[in-house]
Design an enzyme around this catalytic site. Structure first.
Site, PDB file in Angstrom:
ATOM      1  N   THR A 209       0.690  -1.103  -0.145  1.00 32.97           N
ATOM      2  CA  THR A 209       0.010   0.101  -0.014  1.00 32.97           C
ATOM      3  C   THR A 209       0.715   1.213   0.116  1.00 32.97           C
ATOM      4  O   THR A 209       1.926   1.212   0.605  1.00 32.97           O
ATOM      5  CB  THR A 209      -1.037   0.142   1.173  1.00 32.97           C
TER       6      THR A 209
ATOM      7  N   SER B 271      -1.466   3.200  10.681  1.00 31.41           N
ATOM      8  CA  SER B 271      -2.437   2.220  11.564  1.00 31.41           C
ATOM      9  C   SER B 271      -1.994   0.993  11.511  1.00 31.41           C
ATOM     10  O   SER B 271      -0.836   0.759  10.741  1.00 31.41           O
ATOM     11  CB  SER B 271      -3.832   2.163  10.327  1.00 31.41           C
TER      12      SER B 271
ATOM     13  N   TYR C 254      -3.066  -1.549  10.342  1.00 27.82           N
ATOM     14  CA  TYR C 254      -3.152  -2.413   9.208  1.00 27.82           C
ATOM     15  C   TYR C 254      -2.012  -1.909   8.160  1.00 27.82           C
ATOM     16  O   TYR C 254      -1.331  -2.842   7.729  1.00 27.82           O
ATOM     17  CB  TYR C 254      -4.567  -2.007   8.259  1.00 27.82           C
ATOM     18  N   HIS C 255      -1.895  -0.506   7.904  1.00 31.44           N
ATOM     19  CA  HIS C 255      -0.652  -0.173   7.090  1.00 31.44           C
ATOM     20  C   HIS C 255       0.639  -0.690   7.715  1.00 31.44           C
ATOM     21  O   HIS C 255       1.180  -1.000   6.853  1.00 31.44           O
ATOM     22  CB  HIS C 255      -0.938   1.361   6.873  1.00 31.44           C
TER      23      HIS C 255
ATOM     24  N   LYS D 264       1.650  -4.099   6.269  1.00 33.51           N
ATOM     25  CA  LYS D 264       2.025  -4.205   5.001  1.00 33.51           C
ATOM     26  C   LYS D 264       3.517  -3.675   5.166  1.00 33.51           C
ATOM     27  O   LYS D 264       4.425  -4.226   4.179  1.00 33.51           O
ATOM     28  CB  LYS D 264       1.400  -3.014   4.296  1.00 33.51           C
TER      29      LYS D 264
HETATM   30  P1  NAD Z   1     -11.019  -7.507   0.341  1.00 31.39           P
HETATM   31  O1  NAD Z   1     -11.136  -7.482   1.846  1.00 31.39           O
HETATM   32  O2  NAD Z   1     -11.924  -7.062  -0.359  1.00 31.39           O
HETATM   33  O3  NAD Z   1     -10.088  -8.869  -0.333  1.00 31.39           O
HETATM   34  C1  NAD Z   1      -9.372  -9.490   0.534  1.00 31.39           C
HETATM   35  C2  NAD Z   1      -9.760 -11.030   0.464  1.00 31.39           C
HETATM   36  O4  NAD Z   1      -8.630 -11.919   0.932  1.00 31.39           O
HETATM   37  C3  NAD Z   1     -11.083 -11.125   0.995  1.00 31.39           C
HETATM   38  O5  NAD Z   1     -11.755 -11.879   0.089  1.00 31.39           O
HETATM   39  C4  NAD Z   1     -10.610 -12.251   2.211  1.00 31.39           C
HETATM   40  O6  NAD Z   1     -11.493 -13.213   2.478  1.00 31.39           O
HETATM   41  C5  NAD Z   1      -9.341 -12.786   1.712  1.00 31.39           C
HETATM   42  N1  NAD Z   1      -8.354 -13.211   2.877  1.00 31.39           N
HETATM   43  C6  NAD Z   1      -8.157 -12.611   3.900  1.00 31.39           C
HETATM   44  N2  NAD Z   1      -7.454 -13.029   4.616  1.00 31.39           N
HETATM   45  C7  NAD Z   1      -7.014 -14.290   4.263  1.00 31.39           C
HETATM   46  C8  NAD Z   1      -6.494 -15.267   4.493  1.00 31.39           C
HETATM   47  N3  NAD Z   1      -5.809 -15.491   5.532  1.00 31.39           N
HETATM   48  N4  NAD Z   1      -6.314 -16.437   3.759  1.00 31.39           N
HETATM   49  C9  NAD Z   1      -7.363 -16.566   2.594  1.00 31.39           C
HETATM   50  N5  NAD Z   1      -7.965 -15.583   2.311  1.00 31.39           N
HETATM   51  C10 NAD Z   1      -7.835 -14.412   3.061  1.00 31.39           C
HETATM   52  O7  NAD Z   1      -9.685  -6.344  -0.048  1.00 31.39           O
HETATM   53  P2  NAD Z   1      -9.525  -5.653  -1.476  1.00 31.39           P
HETATM   54  O8  NAD Z   1      -9.868  -4.028  -1.230  1.00 31.39           O
HETATM   55  O9  NAD Z   1      -9.857  -6.633  -2.501  1.00 31.39           O
HETATM   56  O10 NAD Z   1      -7.915  -5.587  -1.127  1.00 31.39           O
HETATM   57  C11 NAD Z   1      -6.941  -6.585  -1.788  1.00 31.39           C
HETATM   58  C12 NAD Z   1      -5.566  -6.163  -1.329  1.00 31.39           C
HETATM   59  O11 NAD Z   1      -5.001  -5.042  -1.918  1.00 31.39           O
HETATM   60  C13 NAD Z   1      -5.209  -6.335   0.108  1.00 31.39           C
HETATM   61  O12 NAD Z   1      -4.077  -6.631   0.626  1.00 31.39           O
HETATM   62  C14 NAD Z   1      -5.331  -4.646   0.430  1.00 31.39           C
HETATM   63  O13 NAD Z   1      -4.312  -4.476   1.527  1.00 31.39           O
HETATM   64  C15 NAD Z   1      -4.953  -3.956  -0.812  1.00 31.39           C
HETATM   65  N6  NAD Z   1      -4.920  -2.601  -1.210  1.00 31.39           N
HETATM   66  C16 NAD Z   1      -6.226  -2.521  -1.229  1.00 31.39           C
HETATM   67  C17 NAD Z   1      -6.847  -1.192  -1.727  1.00 31.39           C
HETATM   68  C18 NAD Z   1      -7.941  -0.719  -1.831  1.00 31.39           C
HETATM   69  O14 NAD Z   1      -8.278   0.436  -2.141  1.00 31.39           O
HETATM   70  N7  NAD Z   1      -8.945  -1.604  -1.846  1.00 31.39           N
HETATM   71  C19 NAD Z   1      -5.829  -0.235  -1.708  1.00 31.39           C
HETATM   72  C20 NAD Z   1      -4.420  -0.629  -1.654  1.00 31.39           C
HETATM   73  C21 NAD Z   1      -4.268  -1.882  -1.416  1.00 31.39           C
HETATM   74  N1  USQ Z   2     -11.161  10.091   4.588  1.00 30.84           N
HETATM   75  C1  USQ Z   2     -12.384  11.256   4.768  1.00 30.84           C
HETATM   76  N2  USQ Z   2     -13.410  10.884   4.793  1.00 30.84           N
HETATM   77  C2  USQ Z   2     -13.862   9.703   4.646  1.00 30.84           C
HETATM   78  C3  USQ Z   2     -13.184   8.483   4.341  1.00 30.84           C
HETATM   79  C4  USQ Z   2     -11.783   8.915   4.479  1.00 30.84           C
HETATM   80  O1  USQ Z   2     -11.751  12.198   4.916  1.00 30.84           O
HETATM   81  O2  USQ Z   2     -15.059   9.356   4.555  1.00 30.84           O
HETATM   82  C5  USQ Z   2      -9.898  10.152   4.603  1.00 30.84           C
HETATM   83  C6  USQ Z   2      -8.940   9.361   5.517  1.00 30.84           C
HETATM   84  O3  USQ Z   2      -8.951  10.097   6.731  1.00 30.84           O
HETATM   85  C7  USQ Z   2      -7.801   9.217   4.693  1.00 30.84           C
HETATM   86  C8  USQ Z   2      -8.052   9.272   3.238  1.00 30.84           C
HETATM   87  O4  USQ Z   2      -9.400   9.797   3.069  1.00 30.84           O
HETATM   88  O5  USQ Z   2      -6.746  10.566   5.232  1.00 30.84           O
HETATM   89  C9  USQ Z   2      -7.807   7.836   2.848  1.00 30.84           C
HETATM   90  O6  USQ Z   2      -8.615   6.816   3.669  1.00 30.84           O
HETATM   91  P1  USQ Z   2      -9.449   5.709   2.901  1.00 30.84           P
HETATM   92  O7  USQ Z   2     -10.388   5.181   3.994  1.00 30.84           O
HETATM   93  O8  USQ Z   2      -9.947   5.919   1.638  1.00 30.84           O
HETATM   94  O9  USQ Z   2      -8.112   4.875   2.662  1.00 30.84           O
HETATM   95  P2  USQ Z   2      -7.200   4.061   3.460  1.00 30.84           P
HETATM   96  O10 USQ Z   2      -7.673   3.949   5.037  1.00 30.84           O
HETATM   97  O11 USQ Z   2      -5.767   4.665   3.470  1.00 30.84           O
HETATM   98  O12 USQ Z   2      -7.115   2.579   3.324  1.00 30.84           O
HETATM   99  C10 USQ Z   2      -7.431   2.140   1.876  1.00 30.84           C
HETATM  100  C11 USQ Z   2      -7.881   0.577   1.849  1.00 30.84           C
HETATM  101  C12 USQ Z   2      -6.299   0.108   1.946  1.00 30.84           C
HETATM  102  C13 USQ Z   2      -5.191   0.439   1.186  1.00 30.84           C
HETATM  103  C14 USQ Z   2      -5.236   2.028   1.307  1.00 30.84           C
HETATM  104  C15 USQ Z   2      -4.206   2.589   0.287  1.00 30.84           C
HETATM  105  O13 USQ Z   2      -8.747   0.302   2.523  1.00 30.84           O
HETATM  106  O14 USQ Z   2      -6.468  -1.316   1.755  1.00 30.84           O
HETATM  107  O15 USQ Z   2      -4.098   0.047   1.753  1.00 30.84           O
HETATM  108  O16 USQ Z   2      -6.559   2.681   0.791  1.00 30.84           O
HETATM  109  S1  USQ Z   2      -3.380   4.010   0.864  1.00 30.84           S
HETATM  110  O17 USQ Z   2      -4.182   4.963   1.139  1.00 30.84           O
HETATM  111  O18 USQ Z   2      -2.533   4.444  -0.367  1.00 30.84           O
HETATM  112  O19 USQ Z   2      -2.540   3.575   1.777  1.00 30.84           O
END
Ligand code: NAD
Ligand code: USQ
Length: 475
Positions: free
Chosen positions: A221, A256, A258-259, A262
């Site tokens: 991420t 966070s 979560y982040h 990664k």
């Molecule tokens: P998502 O939660 O929709 O999909 C993740 C999938 O992984 C789910 O289907 C879940 O059931 C599966 N999973 C989780 N833990 C598992 C495990 N231990 N074994 C097998 N399956 C498992 O998430 P997404 O939005 O599709 O994101 C996918 C990936 O991309 C993530 O790693 C996320 O961190 C990364 N990412 C997402 C975004 C975004 O904006 N959605 C942005 C940047 C990075």
């Molecule tokens: N934000 C608002 N209002 C909202 C939602 C979010 O102001 O209603 C702000 C948050 O405070 C943050 C920014 O928007 O500053 C991004 O938040 P987000 O919820 O869109 O994204 P984030 O929490 O960073 O996580 C999402 C995905 C995660 C991925 C990440 C990419 O859930 O899986 O890793 O985006 S990145 O942001 O580049 O790290």
């Protein structure tokens, strides 16, 4: 504690599998004794295998024509295991690759669907079950996707699945991906890091043991970098210090648990690439928006998930739904928070590009920044307001106290040229994109539950008391 020091290796495996496959709050579902858990696990594995065989057989039996316009380009039968293939990015990617001739297997423990059940959330779109999805894809496209339901933290499951499928590439989306979810309480923080970090280590071991040529494409991420007051490079930075120069992993300042999971993954993968010469690409993806891809729109049963709630909903997707239902756009704090964004149609393409361009064995871990444009949260609110007006929507914006700990005004300039040099042609965020996303949200607006929109997870209040029941709905 996962297991006592004297426990047998089998008990440790069972305990590992049981702990990792259940999200926090699911304790009541746990079998009380290891033996019962083991039996359940074997039964589940057997039914998993027979379900997967059923799906395979049914999908293979269909001979419907391929999706119109889905060119079967250069996949060449490359065997791709997609971990997390039932999720938002993973499902779209699985279909994109399958349509283009890659031999796709989805591995997913379906825990994302379980988070919704625990927290009382739901996707905007009515999604079909994982089994029905792949079955329908077989009917629509004539292509088979193998589905294996299981947890990558369960080594027995992962190692057997890996050895049976023999992937050329593993795309690893399978993690808990919400920052607010990881900040609900101690339990959710621990779950997020154990699920993400340990799952990734298992994937690294599977590759090392069974096929060290297999290319690992891992979703990281942009949030790993934080918001430094200097330009963000793609993975590495060259530093001169006391007269000596080196190129080192770019400093990480994640915001966070979560982040941070990664960040830990990136360090572990960087080490594995050096120690075992595994080819690895780490994709630091920005915030993804949109829901339609050519393949997921080919049939209602193939529709992708769309999260808008305060835990899993991401900024632009949330704002579009808020505009559609007349909820003020929820800008957190000053709204100067700037991030990299990309269209989900570019996510799937980036993954294909990464698979098609593996690093050589022994090459340093590759890092690409996977986004196409930068916006502040205020920019997004302004764009959605303008586009909403064109559709006759009266869109308001409010600033709500920021539930997160993050800079609300800051410098941000991140590089993202490497994927474009390899052929990515970005879909930029234009009015037409927001319009069609708004129309999409309007189509499903009856399913929106407004009480889920405001954020209820506060970074500063995250504590040791279990907070599952209060996590989704703000007081
Ligand atoms: P998502 O939660 O929709 O999909 C993740 C999938 O992984 C789910 O289907 C879940 O059931 C599966 N999973 C989780 N833990 C598992 C495990 N231990 N074994 C097998 N399956 C498992 O998430 P997404 O939005 O599709 O994101 C996918 C990936 O991309 C993530 O790693 C996320 O961190 C990364 N990412 C997402 C975004 C975004 O904006 N959605 C942005 C940047 C990075
Ligand atoms: N934000 C608002 N209002 C909202 C939602 C979010 O102001 O209603 C702000 C948050 O405070 C943050 C920014 O928007 O500053 C991004 O938040 P987000 O919820 O869109 O994204 P984030 O929490 O960073 O996580 C999402 C995905 C995660 C991925 C990440 C990419 O859930 O899986 O890793 O985006 S990145 O942001 O580049 O790290």
């Amino acid at each position: 504690m996962l297991a006592s020091a004297s426990a047998s290796a089998q008990a440790v495996r069972v305990a590992e599998g049981r702990r990792a496959s259940l999200a926090p709050g699911a304790a009541a579902l746990r079998a009380p004794r290891a033996a019962a858990a083991q039996q359940q696990q074997h039964a589940a594995a057997a039914s998993r295998r027979s379900a997967a065989r059923r799906v395979s057989a049914e999908a293979a039996a269909t001979e419907s024509p391929p999706v119109p316009g889905a060119a079967h380009t250069n996949g060449g039968g490359t065997r791709v295991m997609i971990i997390g293939g039932d999720g938002y990015c993973g499902w779209a990617t699985a279909l994109h690759l399958s349509a283009r001739g890659y031999n796709v297997q989805i591995v997913d423990n379906l825990v994302r669907r379980n988070y919704d059940l625990q927290l009382g959330l739901d996707t905007l779109t009515p999604i079909a079950s994982a089994h029905d999805r792949v079955r329908k894809w077989g009917e629509v496209s004539g292509k088979h996707i193998d589905l294996q339901v299981g947890d990558i933290c369960d080594w027995e499951f992962l190692s057997q699945t890996f050895q049976a499928f023999k992937p050329d590439a593993v795309v690893h989306f399978g993690e808990q991906r919400s920052a607010p979810y990881s900040m609900i309480d101690r339990q959710h923080a621990v779950y997020t890091q154990s699920n993400n970090v340990l799952g990734t280590i298992n994937v690294l071991y599977a590759i090392k043991e069974f096929n060290p040529d297999c290319h690992m494409v891992k979703l990281g991420t942009m949030g790993e970098y934080g918001t430094p007051n200097i330009d963000i490079e793609e993975g590495y930075i060259t530093i001169t210090h006391n007269g000596r120069t080196d190129t080192l992993p770019y400093p990480k300042q994640a915001g966070s648990f979560y982040h941070l999971s990664k960040v830990h993954d990136s360090h572990n993968m960087h080490f594995a690439a050096r120690a075992w010469k595994i080819p690895i690409t780490d994709l630091n993806q920005g915030v993804v928006y949109g829901v339609r891809t050519e393949e997921t729109m080919a049939d209602r049963a193939l529709i992708n998930r769309y999260d808008y709630d305060g835990i899993f909903g991401t900024a632009l997707n949330r704002f579009v739904v808020q505009a559609a239902v007349g909820h003020p756009l929820t800008v957190y704090g000053k709204g100067g928070q700037t991030r990299g964004f990309l269209d989900i149609r570019d996510t799937v393409r980036c993954i294909q590009i990464a698979i098609d361009n593996p690093p050589a064995r022994g090459e340093q871990m590759r890092v690409f920044n996977q986004f196409t444009e930068q916006f502040s949260v205020n920019d997004l609110a302004r764009i959605v307001t303008e586009e909403g007006k064109k559709l006759g929507l009266d869109v308001e914006t409010i600033s709500i106290p920021n539930p997160r700990v993050e800079a609300e005004e800051h410098y941000y300039n991140a590089k993202c040229s490497k994927l474009q040099e390899l052929g990515l042609v970005p879909h930029l965020l234009q009015g037409s994109m927001i319009d069609s996303l708004l129309e999409f949200a309007l189509e499903y607006k009856e399913r929106v539950r407004p009480e889920l929109i405001k954020p209820a997870v506060d970074w500063k209040k995250s504590g040791t008391a279990v907070a599952t029941m209060s996590a989704a709905v703000a007081k």
